[in-house]
Write an enzyme that holds these catalytic residues in place. Sequence first.
Site, mmCIF file in Angstrom:
data_model
loop_
_atom_site.group_PDB
_atom_site.id
_atom_site.type_symbol
_atom_site.label_atom_id
_atom_site.label_comp_id
_atom_site.label_asym_id
_atom_site.label_seq_id
_atom_site.Cartn_x
_atom_site.Cartn_y
_atom_site.Cartn_z
ATOM 1 N N TYR A 1 -35.547 12.153 -2.674
ATOM 2 C CA TYR A 1 -35.433 10.651 -1.622
ATOM 3 C C TYR A 1 -36.332 10.324 -1.417
ATOM 4 O O TYR A 1 -36.718 10.523 0.200
ATOM 5 C CB TYR A 1 -33.965 11.587 -1.190
ATOM 6 C CG TYR A 1 -33.562 10.070 -0.294
ATOM 7 C CD1 TYR A 1 -33.389 8.877 -0.646
ATOM 8 C CD2 TYR A 1 -33.416 10.352 1.211
ATOM 9 C CE1 TYR A 1 -32.540 7.931 -0.310
ATOM 10 C CE2 TYR A 1 -33.463 9.252 2.190
ATOM 11 C CZ TYR A 1 -33.090 7.816 1.309
ATOM 12 O OH TYR A 1 -32.739 6.633 1.844
ATOM 13 N N ASP B 1 -33.505 9.578 -5.692
ATOM 14 C CA ASP B 1 -33.511 7.881 -5.584
ATOM 15 C C ASP B 1 -35.378 7.667 -5.059
ATOM 16 O O ASP B 1 -35.318 7.954 -3.915
ATOM 17 C CB ASP B 1 -33.159 7.627 -4.556
ATOM 18 C CG ASP B 1 -33.176 5.814 -3.489
ATOM 19 O OD1 ASP B 1 -33.880 5.581 -4.392
ATOM 20 O OD2 ASP B 1 -32.851 5.414 -2.356
ATOM 21 N N HIS C 1 -25.515 2.045 -4.650
ATOM 22 C CA HIS C 1 -26.440 2.530 -6.280
ATOM 23 C C HIS C 1 -25.880 3.478 -7.156
ATOM 24 O O HIS C 1 -24.785 3.566 -7.279
ATOM 25 C CB HIS C 1 -27.695 4.086 -6.181
ATOM 26 C CG HIS C 1 -28.593 3.951 -5.490
ATOM 27 N ND1 HIS C 1 -29.733 3.956 -5.673
ATOM 28 C CD2 HIS C 1 -28.728 3.452 -3.466
ATOM 29 C CE1 HIS C 1 -30.650 3.588 -4.371
ATOM 30 N NE2 HIS C 1 -30.342 3.625 -3.351
#
Length: 264
Positions: free
Chosen positions: A109, A152, A255
């Site tokens: 992330y 992500d 998302h």
Amino acid sequence: MRLITWNINSLRLRLPLLARLVEEHAPDIVCLQETKVPDNLFPEDAIRSLGFTHRVYRGMKGYNGVAILSRRPIQPLDHAPDWCGRTDSRHVACAIEADGGPVILHDFYVPAGGDEPDPALNDKYAHKLAFVDETTAWFRNHPPQRSILVGDLNIAPLENDVWSHKQLLGVISHTPPETTRLEAWCANGFVDVMRKTVPASEKLYTWWSYRNRDWKASNRGRRLDHVWMTPDLLPQYRGMQVLRDMRDWASPSDHVGVIADIDI
């Protein structure tokens, strides 16, 4: 093996959506980002009830947090550094048991970077650039083999990874200092397999802002979520899907999930 990566934007809040995702798509492994839960409050029983008997996670209260949930045996790995020395729960890794030897899986992330694309004025943007510089250098010095990297990554590197390349060049997630860095990171031993399935000439998004009342009509998306594989795994790669319908679920994340299918 079916793998799904998803920025869940609060694991405890969206446990019912995770259960729906698992029921509808039957993943063997789920990689989550923004779990927003400290390790001592991780919902072990709920995750186990979904069939994930193997787990590795790193979390903190209120923000960040990553987790790998697996039906297959995995071995947690902790050989990478604490990126930028912040101990802020942005990376977890494991080895997956597989024919031909273990497959290494990284779940990242990357920092979002705030709003002002000037590292001299915005510490969050400076941190983001430093984070990607550090990961790039680490993978350069530790060439990956039989590896998958997902997560992500908060950067949409290609022109068709955003709804308007021209309008977003000055917007964080698509600025040249970010996109060139992400491409350099990927080039250190990985292939962007999402773009093996959907050519770079076509639009491809995984995120739509909460600010858009009708996300589908405006379709102002960005591809912030990624799946990379090392070339030695490409013969076993079977394809991917972006689960756009998830953006219409009740109380969704901004998302959506990305499926990657691979024979291992």
